[in-house]
Design a protein around this motif. Structure first.
Motif, mmCIF file in Angstrom:
data_model
loop_
_atom_site.group_PDB
_atom_site.id
_atom_site.type_symbol
_atom_site.label_atom_id
_atom_site.label_comp_id
_atom_site.label_asym_id
_atom_site.label_seq_id
_atom_site.Cartn_x
_atom_site.Cartn_y
_atom_site.Cartn_z
ATOM 1 N N SER A 185 0.829 -1.191 -0.107
ATOM 2 C CA SER A 185 -0.146 0.027 -0.080
ATOM 3 C C SER A 185 0.744 1.155 0.108
ATOM 4 O O SER A 185 0.585 2.082 -0.838
ATOM 5 N N LEU A 186 1.892 1.492 0.785
ATOM 6 C CA LEU A 186 2.748 2.322 0.745
ATOM 7 C C LEU A 186 3.634 2.731 -0.586
ATOM 8 O O LEU A 186 3.666 3.819 -1.020
ATOM 9 N N ILE A 187 4.119 1.595 -1.015
ATOM 10 C CA ILE A 187 4.644 1.703 -2.428
ATOM 11 C C ILE A 187 3.544 2.138 -3.525
ATOM 12 O O ILE A 187 3.965 3.059 -4.204
ATOM 13 N N ASN A 188 2.538 1.454 -3.372
ATOM 14 C CA ASN A 188 1.566 1.881 -4.472
ATOM 15 C C ASN A 188 1.003 3.319 -4.300
ATOM 16 O O ASN A 188 0.939 4.117 -5.195
ATOM 17 N N ALA A 189 1.004 3.890 -3.083
ATOM 18 C CA ALA A 189 0.483 5.266 -2.851
ATOM 19 C C ALA A 189 1.572 6.178 -3.311
ATOM 20 O O ALA A 189 1.394 7.167 -3.890
ATOM 21 N N TRP A 190 2.976 6.111 -2.733
ATOM 22 C CA TRP A 190 3.933 6.778 -3.112
ATOM 23 C C TRP A 190 4.039 6.800 -4.978
ATOM 24 O O TRP A 190 4.096 7.859 -5.424
ATOM 25 N N HIS A 191 4.024 5.889 -5.691
ATOM 26 C CA HIS A 191 4.175 5.847 -6.804
ATOM 27 C C HIS A 191 2.800 6.864 -7.499
ATOM 28 O O HIS A 191 3.127 7.179 -8.529
ATOM 29 N N SER A 192 1.562 6.404 -7.099
ATOM 30 C CA SER A 192 0.509 7.111 -7.402
ATOM 31 C C SER A 192 0.680 8.605 -7.452
ATOM 32 O O SER A 192 0.403 9.243 -8.298
ATOM 33 N N ASP A 193 0.998 9.003 -6.309
ATOM 34 C CA ASP A 193 1.327 10.429 -6.052
ATOM 35 C C ASP A 193 2.536 11.016 -6.918
ATOM 36 O O ASP A 193 2.349 12.039 -7.562
ATOM 37 N N ARG A 194 3.581 10.080 -7.274
ATOM 38 C CA ARG A 194 4.521 10.725 -8.085
ATOM 39 C C ARG A 194 3.930 10.772 -9.422
ATOM 40 O O ARG A 194 4.479 11.640 -9.999
ATOM 41 N N ILE A 207 -5.474 1.609 -8.962
ATOM 42 C CA ILE A 207 -6.438 0.805 -8.025
ATOM 43 C C ILE A 207 -6.626 -0.024 -8.589
ATOM 44 O O ILE A 207 -6.865 -1.293 -7.950
ATOM 45 N N VAL A 208 -6.745 -0.253 -10.069
ATOM 46 C CA VAL A 208 -6.929 -1.822 -10.661
ATOM 47 C C VAL A 208 -5.718 -2.697 -10.667
ATOM 48 O O VAL A 208 -5.838 -3.846 -10.518
ATOM 49 N N GLY A 237 -5.287 -0.593 -3.532
ATOM 50 C CA GLY A 237 -5.980 0.284 -4.334
ATOM 51 C C GLY A 237 -7.230 0.747 -3.628
ATOM 52 O O GLY A 237 -7.604 2.126 -4.166
ATOM 53 N N PHE A 238 -7.662 0.255 -2.629
ATOM 54 C CA PHE A 238 -8.679 0.776 -1.853
ATOM 55 C C PHE A 238 -8.292 2.128 -1.119
ATOM 56 O O PHE A 238 -9.152 3.139 -1.203
ATOM 57 N N ILE A 239 -6.974 2.352 -0.784
ATOM 58 C CA ILE A 239 -6.317 3.643 -0.525
ATOM 59 C C ILE A 239 -6.448 4.647 -1.330
ATOM 60 O O ILE A 239 -6.869 5.916 -1.085
ATOM 61 N N VAL A 240 -6.169 4.133 -2.494
ATOM 62 C CA VAL A 240 -5.859 5.022 -3.476
ATOM 63 C C VAL A 240 -7.173 5.661 -4.071
ATOM 64 O O VAL A 240 -7.357 6.794 -4.364
ATOM 65 N N PHE A 241 -8.254 4.891 -3.873
ATOM 66 C CA PHE A 241 -9.673 4.954 -4.233
ATOM 67 C C PHE A 241 -10.110 6.445 -3.428
ATOM 68 O O PHE A 241 -10.632 7.369 -3.805
ATOM 69 N N TRP A 243 -13.119 2.294 -14.747
ATOM 70 C CA TRP A 243 -12.847 2.525 -16.132
ATOM 71 C C TRP A 243 -13.793 3.694 -16.489
ATOM 72 O O TRP A 243 -13.586 4.701 -16.980
ATOM 73 N N ILE A 244 -15.167 3.550 -15.946
ATOM 74 C CA ILE A 244 -16.244 4.479 -16.557
ATOM 75 C C ILE A 244 -15.811 5.683 -15.770
ATOM 76 O O ILE A 244 -16.002 7.086 -16.552
ATOM 77 N N ILE A 245 -15.533 5.864 -14.254
ATOM 78 C CA ILE A 245 -15.147 7.089 -13.662
ATOM 79 C C ILE A 245 -13.872 7.849 -14.540
ATOM 80 O O ILE A 245 -13.747 8.819 -14.717
ATOM 81 N N ARG A 246 -13.010 7.017 -14.809
ATOM 82 C CA ARG A 246 -11.808 7.398 -15.699
ATOM 83 C C ARG A 246 -12.302 8.093 -17.149
ATOM 84 O O ARG A 246 -11.918 9.164 -17.277
#
Length: 518
Positions: free
Chosen positions: A344-353, A361-362, A397-401, A464-467
């Protein structure tokens, strides 16, 4: 009332003009504060230094939310551990009555989230509010140990959910008032590590109390579990009033320069001060949310995601399908959630970057799908244990949402507050449905895994629809065909004043235009 249309940062020429006009209307207090800060003389290097100091203090203080979230989860779910040591027998509860005690908590939890966030958005000291509600839910948790029957337990659980509802959406709102869109996902991930840590070790904490306190002072061990965890919550609640930050305009423990930079950061992030209009009514934020159909799309998608993640409440049971004894089962339940924290921490860091949401999320959802398929396909112990790691990792992905919600409704704050609470509250229906999903025990819960696999599929389609919706809105913003939101005159004036305080020659110019993160 006249209003400005928010057309991204391209409208700043009008705001800068408003800044010149608004200087004549500064209050004496504002003039004094600005004069003392001498912000116009602040060099870019000084801005960087102050911002680092601000974030260092803010990260330290907001880390207290993690401890609160751990206790929030423990107080809500310790009834499961208490059941193992005689709660159901002592209170003479049938299985149906026990299930009612579990589900009634979500009734209060759902009912209170939106009103609470509407209130917290309008008060100047949210730290005191969070501290007060935590003190109350700690007291309620303690009183659970004194319950004598079904009626008392139902009442206590309803009240516990009603009061606990204030914490999570309130914490997310406070974080969104301090951190920019480039920083928020990682901070949300740190917050949610409290939940993941609780998943990992709540059973072990319960086992420690339940195995050593039975009969002490004439009380059953399960009653001591509520006494001890409730008392710990109340102690942490008292400290929260002094540790948690309030708002970038008035929080204690920061210098005036740091508070001003905090306001400037949030204004630069989307081109508008993070402030509601003085003319905005109590229910205006709610009305805005009800009229925005993106909210309903996110509600349905997030509920499907929550249903897919419902395995977390049954994780020790799923680990028990490995055929091991009670203590080894509890010990083996912890490592997958430690793994989930790291992912979760790695995924969130990369999402922010990368400033990207959909893939972050997917991606974890697909990891969870692999885990579900393995669990359905084999009864091999090693394979099923690996599958539990993959399933826990889908939480990333739940956290990124959550940060996607905040960035999709950035202004005004009243709308963001209601959107966060409403989407989170509705998603709790997924937890209610999940309690029935995992009653299908045949073949190692194969049917249950089939249902949550389908829910993850629905989640991917919804994301995907939201995107696509946000991509389309970004195109319209780029062409100037529509505005993201209306900017009231008084908010435009405040934005102009904050923007006008940037140091001369500093590279602090806003972006070319606001765009939704996809």
């Amino acid at each position: 009332m006249a209003s400005l249309k928010h057309e991204g940062r391209d409208s700043l020429s009008g705001i800068e003009k408003a800044a010149v006009e608004s200087t004549e209307h500064y209050t004496q207090n504002e003039q004094s504060t600005i004069g003392n800060l001498n912000v116009r003389a602040m060099a870019p290097e000084e801005r960087v230094r102050i911002e680092k100091s601000l974030l260092r203090k803010l990260d330290a203080r907001c880390s207290y939310f993690v401890l609160i979230y751990i206790l929030n989860y423990l107080d809500r779910n310790n009834i499961g551990a208490a059941r193992l040591k005689g709660l159901q027998e002592d209170l003479k509860l049938s299985n149906t009555q026990y299930a009612t005690c579990l589900s009634i908590l979500y009734v209060g939890y759902i009912l209170m989230q939106v009103p609470s966030n509407m209130f917290i958005n309008r008060i100047p000291r949210p730290s005191l509010y969070i501290s007060a509600v935590m003190l109350i839910w700690g007291l309620i948790s303690t009183l659970t140990g004194m319950v004598k029957g079904f009626g008392g337990m139902v009442a206590i659980r309803f009240l516990l959910g009603f009061v606990e509802a204030a914490f999570l959406p309130g914490a997310l709102l406070i974080l969104s008032k301090w951190y920019t869109r480039r920083e928020l996902t990682k901070r949300n991930a740190i917050l949610f590590c409290g939940n993941l840590i609780s998943n990992a070790f709540s059973s072990l904490v319960g086992a420690g109390v339940l195995s050593n306190m039975d009969g002490v002072l004439g009380h059953r061990a399960w009653r001591w579990l509520f006494y001890i965890e409730g008392a710990a919550t109340m102690f942490v609640a008292l400290c929260a009033a002094f540790v948690l930050p309030d708002l970038p305009t008035n929080s204690r423990g920061f210098t005036e320069e740091e508070l001003l930079v905090a306001q400037l950061r949030m204004t630069e992030d989307v081109g508008e001060a993070d402030s509601d209009s003085a003319d905005m009514g109590i229910f205006d934020g709610l009305i805005m949310v009800v009229k925005d159909w993106k909210v309903y799309l996110m509600m349905l998608t997030f509920t499907a995601y929550t249903t897919g993640l419902s395995f977390n409440a049954f994780f020790p049971t799923l680990t028990g399908t490995l055929g091991l004894k009670y203590v080894p089962t509890l010990l083996l339940s912890a490592p997958p959630w430690v793994f989930a924290c790291i992912v979760s921490l790695i995924n969130a860091w990369h999402s922010d970057r990368k400033q990207e949401k959909f893939g972050h999320i997917v991606g974890p959802i697909c990891m969870g799908l692999v885990g579900f398929i393995i669990s359905m396909a084999t009864l091999n112990k090693a394979a099923r244990y690996v599958a539990l790691f993959l399933q826990a990792g889908s939480y990333a992905g739940f956290i990124v949402f959550y940060s996607w919600i905040s960035s999709s409704f950035p202004r005004p704050p009243a709308k963001r507050a209601v959107a966060l609470a409403m989407i989170n509250a509705f998603s709790q229906l997924g937890n209610v449905a999940g309690s029935y999903v995992w009653n299908l025990k045949e073949n190692g819960y194969r049917k249950s895994y089939g249902i949550v696999t389908a829910m993850f599929g629905v989640t991917i389609v919804g994301c995907w629809i939201i995107r696509m919706v946000l991509v389309n809105q970004n195109k319209k913003l780029a062409l100037g065909e529509e505005s993201a939101w209306e900017v009231p005159d008084d908010v435009a004036d405040k934005t102009a004043r904050v923007e006008g305080l940037k140091s001369e020659g500093a590279d602090l110019k806003p972006q070319a235009g606001f765009r939704y993160l996809v």
